[in-house]
Every structure is written in structure tokens, then in C-alpha cells.
Design a protein around this motif. Structure first.
Motif, PDB file in Angstrom:
ATOM      1  N   TYR A   1     -34.579  21.514 -24.089  1.00 53.96           N
ATOM      2  CA  TYR A   1     -33.328  21.047 -24.655  1.00 53.96           C
ATOM      3  C   TYR A   1     -33.347  21.088 -26.182  1.00 53.96           C
ATOM      4  CZ  TYR A   1     -33.257  19.387 -19.871  1.00 53.96           C
ATOM      5  OH  TYR A   1     -33.334  19.328 -18.505  1.00 53.96           O
ATOM      6  N   ARG A   2     -32.297  21.632 -26.763  1.00 52.88           N
ATOM      7  CA  ARG A   2     -32.192  21.778 -28.220  1.00 52.88           C
ATOM      8  C   ARG A   2     -31.563  20.511 -28.803  1.00 52.88           C
ATOM      9  NH1 ARG A   2     -28.035  24.141 -30.963  1.00 52.88           N
ATOM     10  NH2 ARG A   2     -27.228  25.004 -28.991  1.00 52.88           N
TER      11      ARG A   2
ATOM     12  N   GLU B   1     -28.580  19.737 -26.450  1.00 54.91           N
ATOM     13  CA  GLU B   1     -27.794  20.714 -25.704  1.00 54.91           C
ATOM     14  C   GLU B   1     -28.691  21.445 -24.720  1.00 54.91           C
ATOM     15  OE1 GLU B   1     -24.222  23.926 -26.368  1.00 54.91           O
ATOM     16  OE2 GLU B   1     -25.419  23.274 -28.085  1.00 54.91           O
ATOM     17  N   ASP B   2     -28.207  21.534 -23.503  1.00 54.71           N
ATOM     18  CA  ASP B   2     -28.887  22.306 -22.471  1.00 54.71           C
ATOM     19  C   ASP B   2     -28.287  23.712 -22.511  1.00 54.71           C
ATOM     20  OD1 ASP B   2     -29.875  23.488 -20.200  1.00 54.71           O
ATOM     21  OD2 ASP B   2     -29.512  21.775 -18.894  1.00 54.71           O
ATOM     22  N   ASP B   3     -28.982  24.630 -23.169  1.00 53.70           N
ATOM     23  CA  ASP B   3     -28.448  25.981 -23.334  1.00 53.70           C
ATOM     24  C   ASP B   3     -28.365  26.734 -22.010  1.00 53.70           C
ATOM     25  OD1 ASP B   3     -28.078  25.786 -26.105  1.00 53.70           O
ATOM     26  OD2 ASP B   3     -30.188  26.227 -26.483  1.00 53.70           O
ATOM     27  N   VAL B   4     -29.200  26.366 -21.063  1.00 55.03           N
ATOM     28  CA  VAL B   4     -29.178  27.051 -19.776  1.00 55.03           C
ATOM     29  C   VAL B   4     -27.899  26.727 -19.013  1.00 55.03           C
ATOM     30  CG1 VAL B   4     -30.320  27.273 -17.541  1.00 55.03           C
ATOM     31  CG2 VAL B   4     -31.688  27.124 -19.637  1.00 55.03           C
ATOM     32  N   LEU B   5     -27.534  25.436 -18.986  1.00 56.71           N
ATOM     33  CA  LEU B   5     -26.345  25.010 -18.254  1.00 56.71           C
ATOM     34  C   LEU B   5     -25.143  24.794 -19.161  1.00 56.71           C
ATOM     35  CD1 LEU B   5     -27.960  22.478 -15.752  1.00 56.71           C
ATOM     36  CD2 LEU B   5     -27.438  24.895 -15.408  1.00 56.71           C
ATOM     37  N   ASP B   6     -25.321  25.067 -20.460  1.00 56.35           N
ATOM     38  CA  ASP B   6     -24.228  24.962 -21.429  1.00 56.35           C
ATOM     39  C   ASP B   6     -23.562  23.589 -21.378  1.00 56.35           C
ATOM     40  OD1 ASP B   6     -22.518  25.723 -23.447  1.00 56.35           O
ATOM     41  OD2 ASP B   6     -21.049  26.615 -22.089  1.00 56.35           O
ATOM     42  N   SER B   7     -24.353  22.542 -21.573  1.00 62.68           N
ATOM     43  CA  SER B   7     -23.823  21.182 -21.521  1.00 62.68           C
ATOM     44  C   SER B   7     -24.610  20.281 -22.463  1.00 62.68           C
ATOM     45  CB  SER B   7     -23.896  20.635 -20.099  1.00 62.68           C
ATOM     46  OG  SER B   7     -25.243  20.547 -19.664  1.00 62.68           O
ATOM     47  N   LEU B   8     -23.970  19.170 -22.856  1.00 62.48           N
ATOM     48  CA  LEU B   8     -24.622  18.166 -23.694  1.00 62.48           C
ATOM     49  C   LEU B   8     -25.303  17.123 -22.812  1.00 62.48           C
ATOM     50  CD1 LEU B   8     -21.871  17.586 -26.411  1.00 62.48           C
ATOM     51  CD2 LEU B   8     -23.962  18.955 -26.623  1.00 62.48           C
TER      52      LEU B   8
END
Length: 423
Positions: A10-11, A28-35
Motif C-alpha cells: 500500500y502506497r 492507496e491500494d494501487d491493485v484495487l484502486d481504492s483508499l
């Protein structure tokens, strides 16, 4: 504390907050594109077996309950330095503590939030868990598909109900914790959490937490609170737990509010000073409503009026009985069973069979004045010096009675919102 770049996959974007035991980061979860929100155990506690176990237990409880009313745990991991972390729901609406910084909340909003909290805690109790640290900073808000929802968070002090009789350490937050929580080994049950929900409800209504001994009734601190709501809150925070609601579910039921989107509830018929109004489904009407006010209409849509939100807890909308028969009318009030609660009655009548104004006992009658509303002229008569102030307005074929309790005369504001539709 320096901003980490990554926590697991997670970034990290920024810090959301920090407490004695943990720091929470927005990532931000870049894999699932969510906060997401990531809670990381503090370095100075990460190597304490009991604290670490409690941190892991919190994640397990939330995962097991898995409810939309609770913050959800999506992942669990460990940083290279050994600190464990939980990846949780990010609630973008902030906390109840944030909202209380501006003072008390509207009465209808308070009832809705308190009901949602009680229902969330019911889920915990059904999972066999006591929260033990319910407070405004642990109540979060999120919006899903345009509807705001309440989430209960931070189960760091949560314990199994089955082990409640064996608690040996006092735990909780002053202002919200039940008296029995202050006594090690006092034995706890669901009623400890009921007390905390009641204390938060009290604070939402009055802007302060209840006194430890002999708390003042909320309506004495804020005129206009319905007596029924007074009784519900005072029962929830009773120092004698045998007199409290036995469960959070019972507390929610006592508040008697429909879920989420409605602030107006219904009850059985009552006799008003002028007429008996029967119960039916209420309606809210858009347009012409000042900020912080609610517009309501009778069942036919013939007559509508706006009132302050804290008045709009109950509604009768199916007309009223006049000497010439039933005519369109409504009554909206903070408590329909209490004739002195703030609210408005509005009804149509025929000129040949107008209403007979009620007696107002020992109230002081002020001089009449001319008014104009909905394109009609008439007179307004105000009564003061009694428990509530009343204004009676007689227009061409329209009668209104406006009840107010806080010393502010909103008669003209209400009249400006009056709408009549004879189409």
C-alpha cells in the motif's frame, strides 16, 4: 514521525491520526484502486506480548463480525521492523468527535446517529464481544452510493462477553464509561456499552457529556428536546445498570426511528388542542425550504410547510376534523404526544365552519397583527409566559398553530414557507 513510503503493498499518502498505541495512515491500494486506512502498532509497544495480542485480537474480532456497521479489516501484515499493521475501511466523513467540535447536533440527526451506533454495537454483542471504549472518536462516517452510514471502530479494549465477569483492570474513557467499569472485577455486560451510547447521545443533544453523579436532564440544557427522548437517554446512562436498557438493541428500539433516510416517524393518534389527526404515511416536499429546515405536506399534497429540523421528528399528515367535515391538514412536532413540544399544525377549513381557537390557560396574550402568507391575508395572535409560546394564525380558509419553546419567534419564517395547491 516520518512519512513512510509504503506499508506492504500500500502506497502511503498521509497520516490520519495517532494515539497512545498506534498510528493510522491513509494509503492507496494501487491493485484495487481504492483508499484504505492502515493502523500500525507503535514501535514502543510492538514487542509487548499482551499489547500485540490485543492488537491482533482487534483485527480478528472485526474480521469475524464482518458487518457494514463496523470498520472492516481487509488485510493484516508486519513491517520489516516487526510492527504489525491492519488494513481497514477508510471512512472519508471523519468522526463524531469532529462534528461535536461545533457544538450540539440537530435532534433528528442525533437520533439517527445514536440509532445507527446502537445497531452497530448490537452486531458486536451478537458476535459475543463488548466494545468497552465507545466514544465519539471511535464513531466514523462514510458515504456509500449517496447514503451516509455510521461505522464503529477501535476495538482495542474489546473483550469477550463470556469473560466479562473476570475483568480485573478498569478500562474505558471518562465521560463515557459506565460506573461499573471503574471497579476492577465489577463484572461487565452489554449494559456497559449501552451507557456509553447513551452518554454520546447526551453529548450530541447538549454539547457536553453527562455528569458522573445526578446528570441534568438534556431538555433542561436545550429546550425543545422531546420528553420521550429525555427519558430514553436518562435511562441509558442510569448509574444503576439494572435500570438501563438491557441491550443496545433495546436502546435502538426505544429511539423508535426508521433507518437511515427518514427523520420523521409515526405514532398512534392523539387528541390535539383543535382536532384528532389520524396516522398515515408522511411525505417530504422539495423546494422553498431554508437550510436546516424540513418541508412536510399532508397526504394529498394540498398544504405544506417547512419547520426547523429539530421540530420534524413526528408527523400526522392525513387531515383534521372540522365542523364541516374532514379537511386537508398536518401536524409536525418534536413529540406529538406533548402539546408543548415545538411544532406546527396547519389545516384548511371552510369559511362557514371555521375553527374554535383553544384556551391557553394562564398564558399572556399579545396584540394581534396582520400577516400575509401563501397569497392570503389574515391575523396572527401570539401567547407567551407559559411553558411554550403559541402563535395562532387565521388566514382566509387556513388555520395554523405554531408552538415554540426557545424564546425565538419563528412565526414569519414559517409563514413564508406555507404552500397551498388546489390543482
Amino acid at each position: 514521525m516520518s512519512l513512510p513510503t509504503m506499508i506492504g503493498r500500500y502506497r502511503v499518502l498521509r497520516r490520519l491520526g495517532a494515539g497512545a498505541f498506534a498510528t493510522v495512515w491513509l494509503a492507496e491500494d494501487d491493485v484495487l484502486d481504492s483508499l484504505v486506512a492502515i493502523k500500525v502498532l507503535a514501535d514502543n509497544w510492538a514487542h509487548h506480548p499482551d499489547v500485540r495480542a490485543r492488537f491482533e485480537q482487534e483485527a480478528q474480532v472485526l474480521r469475524r463480525a464482518d458487518s457494514e456497521r463496523l470498520v472492516r479489516v481487509h488485510d493484516f501484515g508486519e513491517l520489516p521492523d516487526g510492527r504489525p499493521y491492519q488494513v481497514m475501511t477508510y471512512a472519508a466523513g471523519g468522526t463524531l468527535a469532529d462534528r461535536l467540535e461545533s457544538g450540539p447536533l440537530p435532534i433528528g440527526t442525533t437520533v439517527r446517529i445514536a440509532t445507527d451506533i446502537a445497531e452497530a454495537v448490537t452486531v458486536l454483542h451478537q458476535s459475543g464481544v463488548l466494545h468497552r471504549d465507545l466514544k465519539p472518536s471511535n464513531v466514523l462516517f462514510d458515504t456509500v452510493r449517496g447514503v451516509e452510514r455510521v461505522l464503529v471502530a477501535d476495538l482495542g479494549l474489546a473483550k469477550s462477553i463470556a469473560q466479562a465477569s473476570g475483568f480485573t483492570v478498569a478500562a474505558g474513557t471518562p465521560g463515557y464509561m459506565a460506573p461499573e467499569q471503574r471497579l476492577p472485577g465489577g463484572g461487565l455486560d452489554e449494559r456497559a456499552d449501552v451507557h456509553a451510547i447513551g452518554a454520546m447521545t447526551y453529548q450530541m443533544l447538549t454539547g457536553r457529556t453527562p455528569a458522573l453523579r445526578a446528570p441534568i436532564t438534556p431538555s433542561k440544557l436545550r429546550p425543545g428536546i422531546p420528553r420521550q427522548l429525555d427519558r430514553v437517554v436518562m435511562r441509558a446512562i442510569d448509574a444503576d445498570r439494572s435500570r438501563r436498557f438491557p441491550t443496545a438493541a433495546a436502546f435502538a428500539a426505544a429511539l423508535d426511528v426508521p433507518p437511515k433516510t427518514r427523520r420523521i416517524r409515526h405514532a398512534s393518534w392523539v387528541v390535539l388542542p383543535l382536532a384528532a389527526l389520524t396516522t398515515t404515511a408522511g411525505a417530504t416536499v422539495p423546494g422553498g425550504t431554508p437550510p436546516g429546515w424540513v418541508r412536510v405536506a399532508d397526504r394529498t399534497g394540498t398544504i405544506s410547510v417547512s419547520v426547523p429540523e429539530q421540530w420534524a421528528l413526528q408527523l400526522r399528515d392525513s387531515g383534521w376534523e372540522t365542523p364541516a367535515g374532514e379537511r386537508p391538514g398536518l401536524r409536525v412536532s418534536a413529540d406529538l404526544a406533548d402539546s408543548d413540544a415545538p411544532g406546527v399544525f396547519a389545516g384548511l377549513f371552510t369559511e362557514s365552519a371555521g375553527p374554535t381557537p383553544p384556551s391557553h390557560g394562564n398564558c399572556t396574550r399579545l396584540p394581534e397583527r396582520r400577516v400575509v402568507a401563501a397569497g392570503r391575508t389574515g391575523v396572527a395572535q401570539r401567547w407567551t409566559g407559559c411553558e411554550a409560546a403559541y402563535t395562532e394564525v387565521l388566514l382566509d380558509g387556513v388555520y395554523l398553530q405554531i408552538t415554540q419553546v426557545d424564546g425565538t419567534d419563528r412565526t414569519d419564517d414559517v409563514l413564508r414557507t406555507l404552500r397551498l395547491d388546489h390543482s
